[in-house]
Design an enzyme around this catalytic site. Structure first.
Site: not given
Ligand code: XLS
Ligand code: NI
Ligand code: NI
Length: 437
Positions: A102, A105
């Protein structure tokens, strides 16, 4: 200076099933050929950043139990670099070619989207450098439009356009970042796309907004020269009470209805299938029937606890059934096997991450090899063919081809007098499966 986070762990080697070394592959021999293709190419194994690099042993009820050494740095950019170092060291030692992420992340989200965008652009070069050094690729990228409280009423399906457009901007940034890292695919998982109560929800309007947005993403991705696939990842609930991407059948219907069927495929997650009261293999088959079996998020649920526990796969029977669908439908269209799974909160040794992924890879390898055996060395395919043989010729064939009217069927049906009692042979099928490894 790059750190060595997994100093005591060497590259994971294939040692075969006789090995009792927990840090070796027992079944995943990357170059082994199955049906003319290496295991490595069949699977395209990927590590997911969020669970393996970012989770730090959290669960919905408790704070982190295991602040990973790479996340201990407080400077945001340095921390992101440390995390990338750990990710690439892990991937290289595992022998995995891919990762999934993501947007947030890669680097911690900032208080504004503008600032987050800047942060992401700062870490991209570093990650690109590591990709160049190692040859490791991105299976897919995605945007986390569910953690930030701004999305409490939804992201793209938010009743308030101010937030929907913010989500759209975030997704554009995540998509651009994915493209920059050469992502082979891009995923949409609608964590907040759904509703908590129908009383305050205009479902039709929200779904229309989602369809408009996806169509605009197709248009944008073409302009950008994106050659990969868009995937939707179905999940019935959690965090919303009812998610719009409930299961594979729902998503296929939505894609067809929205004119998106040629641009999207599905990313099927094991635990999401079970949450939707389906089996993993059922969801794979539904996607495959539509020509949309794109990718897999590998994990498993818990038969007693009804939530997304995201444990690593160990269920061999389930995996063999899944791999039968996989092989029969010609594998994944563009995607791979992403371990969207996390070690338990109390599994606090760094080696636990390795053991979990090794077991995950081994179960898929073992299941694929068993499926190949079933398809090539047992009566399985013949039995299945035989079961439908009345459609291979004569009126059965005519019906299948749409050549018989209801009046024709009426005539033919009335004339049927011979109804043999035909065993479904389920136990025989099951025993073939149980003896396949
Ligand atoms: C959550 C989902 C999520 C997606 C990516 O349940 O599985 O992890 O894979 O957003
Ligand atoms: Ni997932
Ligand atoms: Ni999930």
């Amino acid at each position: 200076m790059q750190q060595d986070y997994f100093k005591n762990i060497n590259s994971i080697k294939f040692e075969g099933k006789e090995s009792d070394n927990p840090l070796a592959y027992k079944y995943y021999d990357a170059n082994r050929m199955v049906m003319g293709k290496s295991l490595r190419d069949h699977f395209k194994f990927a590590m997911c950043y969020w669970h393996s690099m970012n989770d730090n042993g959290t669960d919905p009820f408790g704070r982190l139990t295991n602040l990973y050494p790479w996340n201990q740095e407080t400077d945001v950019l340095k921390q992101a670099k440390n995390r990338a170092d750990a990710a690439f060291e892990f991937l290289q030692k595992m022998g995995f070619d891919y990762f999934c992420f993501h947007d947030i992340d890669l680097i911690q989200e900032a208080s504004t989207l503008l600032e987050t965008e800047k942060r992401i652009s700062q870490i991209l070069d570093y990650i690109k450098g590591k990709q160049k050094e190692t040859g490791i690729k991105v299976l897919w990228g995605t945007a986390n439009c569910f953690s930030n409280p701004v999305y409490m009423n939804g992201a793209i399906t938010n009743p308030d356009f101010r937030i929907a457009s913010r989500a759209a901007a975030q997704i554009k940034i995540a998509f651009d970042a994915s493209m920059e890292l050469g992502a082979e695919n891009y995923v949409f998982w609608g964590g907040r796309e759904g509703y908590l109560s129908l009383l305050n929800t205009d479902m039709k309007r929200e779904l229309d907004h989602l369809a408009v947005f996806f169509n605009k993403m197709v248009e944008y991705s073409k302009q950008q020269g994106f050659k990969g696939n868009f995937f939707i990842e179905p999940k019935p609930s959690e965090p919303t009470k009812h998610q719009y991407d409930f299961d594979a059948a729902t998503v296929v219907g939505f894609l067809n209805q929205s004119g998106l069927q040629d641009h999207f495929k599905l990313n099927i997650e094991v635990n999401h299938a079970t949450l939707a009261q389906h089996t993993f293999q059922h969801e794979l088959q539904v996607a495959a029937n539509a020509g949309m079996l794109g990718s897999i998020d590998a994990n498993r649920g818990d038969y007693q606890n009804g939530w997304d526990t995201d444990q690593f796969s160990i269920n061999l029977y389930e995996s063999i059934e899944a791999m039968l669908v996989f092989l029969k439908s010609g594998g994944l269209k563009g995607g791979g096997i992403n371990f969207d799974a996390k070690v338990r909160r109390n599994s606090t040794d760094l080696e636990d991450l390795f053991i979990a992924h090794i077991q995950g890879a081994d179960i898929f390898a073992r299941a694929l090899i068993a499926s190949e055996h079933i398809l090539t060395n047992t009566p399985y395919s013949k039995m299945l063919e035989e079961r439908y043989k009345s459609y291979d010729s004569g009126n059965g064939k005519g019906f299948e081809n749409g050549e018989l009217s209801i009046k024709d069927l009426y005539k033919i049906g009335l004339g049927q007098t011979n109804f043999p009692k035909t065993s479904g042979k389920q136990e025989l099928y099951e025993s073939i499966l149980a003896n396949s490894f």
